[in-house]
Scaffold this motif. Structure first.
Motif, PDB file in Angstrom:
ATOM      1  N   LEU A 238     -75.113 -29.972  19.077  1.00 54.00           N
ATOM      2  CA  LEU A 238     -76.405 -30.204  18.426  1.00 54.00           C
ATOM      3  C   LEU A 238     -77.500 -30.458  19.460  1.00 54.00           C
ATOM      4  CD1 LEU A 238     -77.628 -30.788  15.490  1.00 54.00           C
ATOM      5  CD2 LEU A 238     -77.377 -33.190  16.113  1.00 54.00           C
ATOM      6  N   TRP A 239     -77.214 -31.397  20.373  1.00 51.11           N
ATOM      7  CA  TRP A 239     -78.221 -31.769  21.373  1.00 51.11           C
ATOM      8  C   TRP A 239     -78.406 -30.656  22.394  1.00 51.11           C
ATOM      9  CZ3 TRP A 239     -81.526 -35.901  21.872  1.00 51.11           C
ATOM     10  CH2 TRP A 239     -81.371 -36.900  20.887  1.00 51.11           C
ATOM     11  N   TYR A 240     -77.315 -30.025  22.809  1.00 54.85           N
ATOM     12  CA  TYR A 240     -77.391 -29.028  23.863  1.00 54.85           C
ATOM     13  C   TYR A 240     -78.158 -27.801  23.392  1.00 54.85           C
ATOM     14  CZ  TYR A 240     -75.905 -26.486  27.982  1.00 54.85           C
ATOM     15  OH  TYR A 240     -75.887 -25.798  29.175  1.00 54.85           O
ATOM     16  N   VAL A 241     -77.878 -27.378  22.168  1.00 54.22           N
ATOM     17  CA  VAL A 241     -78.464 -26.119  21.687  1.00 54.22           C
ATOM     18  C   VAL A 241     -79.855 -26.329  21.107  1.00 54.22           C
ATOM     19  CG1 VAL A 241     -78.139 -24.161  20.137  1.00 54.22           C
ATOM     20  CG2 VAL A 241     -76.173 -25.202  21.286  1.00 54.22           C
ATOM     21  N   TRP A 242     -79.990 -27.357  20.238  1.00 49.89           N
ATOM     22  CA  TRP A 242     -81.250 -27.447  19.497  1.00 49.89           C
ATOM     23  C   TRP A 242     -82.206 -28.521  20.002  1.00 49.89           C
ATOM     24  CZ3 TRP A 242     -76.788 -26.563  16.381  1.00 49.89           C
ATOM     25  CH2 TRP A 242     -76.734 -25.279  15.845  1.00 49.89           C
ATOM     26  N   LEU A 243     -81.659 -29.663  20.458  1.00 43.96           N
ATOM     27  CA  LEU A 243     -82.577 -30.774  20.733  1.00 43.96           C
ATOM     28  C   LEU A 243     -82.963 -30.836  22.216  1.00 43.96           C
ATOM     29  CD1 LEU A 243     -80.958 -33.313  18.295  1.00 43.96           C
ATOM     30  CD2 LEU A 243     -83.177 -32.204  18.045  1.00 43.96           C
ATOM     31  N   ASP A 244     -82.218 -31.595  22.993  1.00 44.99           N
ATOM     32  CA  ASP A 244     -82.637 -31.828  24.370  1.00 44.99           C
ATOM     33  C   ASP A 244     -81.438 -31.587  25.285  1.00 44.99           C
ATOM     34  OD1 ASP A 244     -83.492 -32.733  26.778  1.00 44.99           O
ATOM     35  OD2 ASP A 244     -84.367 -34.607  26.024  1.00 44.99           O
ATOM     36  N   THR A 245     -81.449 -30.467  25.981  1.00 48.71           N
ATOM     37  CA  THR A 245     -80.303 -30.074  26.785  1.00 48.71           C
ATOM     38  C   THR A 245     -79.932 -31.148  27.820  1.00 48.71           C
ATOM     39  OG1 THR A 245     -81.178 -27.851  26.588  1.00 48.71           O
ATOM     40  CG2 THR A 245     -79.330 -28.158  28.091  1.00 48.71           C
ATOM     41  N   ASP A 246     -80.948 -31.765  28.443  1.00 51.52           N
ATOM     42  CA  ASP A 246     -80.681 -32.755  29.484  1.00 51.52           C
ATOM     43  C   ASP A 246     -79.956 -33.981  28.947  1.00 51.52           C
ATOM     44  OD1 ASP A 246     -81.776 -31.191  31.325  1.00 51.52           O
ATOM     45  OD2 ASP A 246     -83.753 -32.179  31.336  1.00 51.52           O
TER      46      ASP A 246
END
Lengths: 792, 63
Positions: free
Chosen positions: A443-451
């Protein structure tokens, strides 16, 4: 000072006795010759410190009977000695099991006493396990001399062969101790550095110093993750291989994920480090495991004197020549001689002599069985008062005793399995946790914040770290075990606490469990007005001193005054005769005393005139009726399985009203009866004390034995009651219910906390710092809740 | 503050020494029976006081 107590064993001194010694300028009274002799030896060998520093009174010292002395010398035969000891060059090493050790001062006393012998090279007594490790020169001093010198100071020792399982327990326990030390000491170091890093975060710290402290923490944590936490990984790996998620899977996952994340942060100089959490978590879990393991090892040690009942030696008759041989090497056709009081070494047929034997260990029946020419005798039973010649029919391994032990090992694998609740919960929980963590990362890697993806995933894992969940049950179980142990209940298998609250059927053995397992005087009928009841009993007791028969023990408490007897004559299986005040006194069966049989067991006659008739019985334990009443109110079904086929079983059933009663059970039948209950869906507890009960122990879900039970049954049972009262059973049930309640509370808290924190962590609101705080707090809460179980 | 570059390794050295002593103690079976060891201090003191009078003469003939 109403009753004077024995200086040595602290038992009341019977009135009219005068055994005294002077010690520390005071006159001390003793209850019997045995105690006085022992105290005399101790004081005169400059070992009197024992009395100054001991914390528990000694056990009553019986004067060593003649036949025991001769039994001791049977250990001197080279063949027998080789079976129970190891030769190390000139020295012989042996493990002795010592009875009578009551406190640490005893260990000191024994060590001192043995070191006075010049042949003894090394001696080490373990007061917790009542074992003595001895290495000495067997050619200089025979083993019997050493055992005798122990008997002189009031301890009875016998050779003991530790089985392999016990050796493993010992090394494993030492490994636990080392891991605990590594985890504990490293936790302290890393924690200290962590404090520096915390302060650095607030007050500012040079980047080089921060990096340095992190690297040092990393290095110090390495032994913890690579050595101390290893058992978790192994167990988790076993679980995964068997496709059974256990609690160790999330534990290892948490430890290693946190460690690698912190290592990553250290190497690349970003993010946060949690080395102190890794160390502390490992330490706390290891601590719980260590305590549980130590309790089990202790229980095993204290109760595993299994080989004591296996006869060690036998007297082989070879063309009228006697030779002492190892019992294990007897073959069919050998003729052995069995002296009064000896344990019969093999199954066989009586070819000469008559006696009676105590087969209670094998059959559960306490009344002695008469043995005449042509009768069969069983290995492991005890010969009473006659000399027997027995032709061996089977070697020891194929004997009835050997068969029962085999039956036991067969039933071991059939033990009904109880799936551990926390493990089931863990499986359910871990699968979902891993899914959520993976989903969060994506979820975070693809849509929100990769870092931030890596760190949010970390806080999800740390916040939901199954610490609280995995501590919930073990801490509660550890505390419950400690508490029950203090009340005299030794639990050898912690899984028992899981089953006990669901118990529905309780199966009792009769002899030795519900009853006391020995004869006591029930009623005395007097035929002549000259003697009072006390005098008559005293007279009988004086005569019975000369007998090995179990009936004689019933009179021991009535011995108030020693009478001068002459011409004592023992007639095997009939009675004893002696001269007193120029009168002939007879104690025994009706025919032996020349009186009319009125149904009593023991008669007393003076000059062939009937004086008294005594009825004996195996008395019911005092606490039994009340206990059964309580259990019935608690909703348990009760059952009695007894090997006894006499009318006493029916009488007891009349009195106690069991739901079911089966009498005349063989060990196999007991197993069958219990299996039927298990198949009908009951959770079954078996309470017994004899060897004949132990196969049934494995068939039942929970097995309980008494301390007075046979060593074999203590070895096999899940629970050992350490006091001679089965009232402890209700304490056991109550304790396990309480523990279950605490575990439920803990689990509810852990699960509730996780449900609350997961959405927050997934949403990225929980910084790793908060996650660690929350994790520590919920773990602490769970631990302190469990500690409530320690209170009385 | 650069002193920590020296002091912390020294501290670690002490930790290693401490741990190896502990491992040795475990191997030497010193943790087998903790009750007894607690008592030994009492008895040893007493023995030294009385050994000169009571024990030494007993030991000699044996050797």
């Amino acid at each position: 000072m109403s009753t004077e107590r024995c200086f040595h064993c602290n038992e009341p001194v019977p009135a009219g006795l005068n055994f005294t010694l002077s010690f520390d300028g005071q006159s001390r009274a003793f209850c019997c010759v045995g105690c006085q002799a022992v105290a005399d030896t101790i004081i005169s060998s400059a070992l009197a410190d024992y009395y100054r520093f001991r914390t528990e009174p000694a056990s009553k010292a019986d004067a060593l009977p003649e036949h025991l002395l001769s039994e001791l010398s049977s250990f001197d035969a080279a063949e027998v000695l080789a079976d129970v000891s190891q030769q190390q060059g000139e020295l012989t090493e042996i493990e002795l099991s010592v009875s009578g050790i009551s406190c640490a001062a005893c260990a000191w006393l024994i060590e001192k006493q043995l070191r006075q012998l010049t042949a003894v090279q090394q001696v080490n007594v373990n007061s917790a396990t009542a074992r003595c490790h001895l290495s000495w020169n067997a050619e200089q001093t025979p083993l019997s001399t050493i055992l005798q010198s122990l008997a002189k100071i009031g301890y009875q020792a016998s050779p003991f062969v530790a089985d392999q399982e016990e050796q493993q327990f010992k090394t494993e326990l030492n490994r636990f101790l080392k891991r605990l030390a590594v985890a504990g000491i490293m936790t302290m170091q890393v924690m200290m550095l962590a404090v520096a890093l915390y302060f650095g975060d607030y007050t500012g710290i040079e980047a080089s110093h921060q990096g340095y402290l992190r690297w040092i923490s990393l290095i110090l944590t390495l032994p913890v993750v690579l050595y101390a936490a290893l058992p978790f990984v192994k167990s988790a790996w076993r679980g995964i291989k068997a496709r059974q998620m256990n609690m160790d899977v999330p534990v290892s996952l948490a430890i290693y994920y946190t460690f690698f994340a912190s290592a990553y942060a250290t190497v690349f100089n970003t993010g946060e480090v949690y080395f102190e959490s890794v160390c502390m978590f490992t330490f706390l879990l290891q601590l719980g495991k260590f305590f549980e393991y130590r309790a089990r090892a202790r229980a095993r040690d204290a109760t595993s004197n299994l080989l004591k009942i296996m006869p060690v030696s036998a007297t082989l008759l070879n063309d009228t020549e006697q030779q002492i041989v190892s019992a294990r090497r007897l073959n069919g056709g050998d003729v052995i001689l069995i002296k009064p009081g000896e344990t019969i070494a093999a199954d066989g047929e009586v070819t000469l002599g008559s006696s009676s034997a105590d087969e209670s260990m094998l059959t559960g029946e306490y009344a002695p069985v008469a043995k005449r020419i042509g009768d069969t005798v069983l290995a492991g039973s005890v010969n009473h008062d006659g000399l027997l010649q027995v032709k061996v029919t089977q070697p020891l391994a194929a004997s009835r005793l050997g068969q029962i032990i085999q039956l036991q090992q067969r039933t071991l694998s059939q033990k009904p399995a109880v799936l551990e609740k926390t493990d089931r919960l863990a499986r359910y929980f871990v699968e979902r946790l891993l899914l959520i963590a993976a989903a969060t990362f994506v979820l975070w890697y693809v849509w929100l914040d990769t870092d931030r993806a890596f760190w949010v995933t970390l806080s999800v894992l740390v916040a939901t770290c199954p610490c609280a969940l995995s501590l919930a049950a073990p801490t509660a179980v550890t505390c419950a075990l400690a508490n029950l142990n203090r009340r005299g209940i030794l639990i050898k298998n912690a899984g028992v606490l899981d089953v006990l609250p669901q118990l529905s059927y309780i199966v009792f053995d009769k002899t030795g469990t519900l009853t006391e397992g020995r004869f006591s005087v029930k009623a005395v009928q007097l035929f002549s007005p000259e003697l009072s009841q006390a005098d008559a009993l005293n007279l009988i007791a004086n005569l019975e001193v000369y007998s090995e028969h179990p009936i004689s023990k019933a009179f021991a408490p009535y011995l108030t005054q020693k009478l001068p007897l002459t011409d004592v004559d023992i007639q095997v299986g009939a009675g004893i005769r002696a001269q007193y005040n120029a009168q002939q006194i007879s104690v025994g069966s009706a025919a032996f005393c020349h009186v009319n049989d009125t149904g009593a067991m023991v008669y007393l006659s003076i000059d062939k005139q009937a004086v008294a008739a005594v009825e004996l019985q195996d008395a019911l334990r005092r606490e039994v009726p009340e206990l059964l009443q309580q259990l019935r109110q608690g909703g348990y079904k009760l059952m009695m399985l007894t090997g006894d086929s006499s009318s006493q079983a029916d009488q007891l059933q009349q009195q106690l009203q069991f739901d079911t009663m089966v009498k005349g059970c063989s060990p196999e039948q007991k197993v069958d009866e219990i299996n039927q209950l298990v198949r009908a869906g009951h959770k079954v507890m078996m309470l017994g004390d004899g060897i004949n009960d132990s196969p049934g122990f494995h068939a039942a879900h929970v097995s309980v034995t008494l301390e007075t039970g046979s060593d074999l049954s203590k070895n096999q049972a899940d629970v050992v009651l350490l006091q001679p009262s089965i009232q402890l059973l209700s304490a056991l049930l109550e304790g396990s219910n309480k523990a279950q309640g605490i575990i439920k509370q803990n689990l509810r808290w852990a699960v509730g906390y996780n449900l609350l924190i997961i959405p927050l962590a997934v949403a990225g609101f929980v910084s790793p710092y908060i996650a660690v705080l929350g994790m520590s707090f919920s773990s602490l809460l769970v631990v302190s809740n469990s500690l409530r179980l320690l209170k009385k | 503050m650069s002193i920590i570059y020296v002091l912390i390794p020294i501290a670690i050295l002490f930790v290693i020494i401490g741990l190896s002593v502990f491992f040795w103690a475990v191997r030497a079976r010193q943790f087998d029976d903790l009750d007894k060891e607690g008592f030994s201090i009492l008895f040893d003191e007493e023995r030294k006081a009385s050994s000169k009078t009571a024990e030494k003469p007993e030991d000699k003939p044996g050797q």
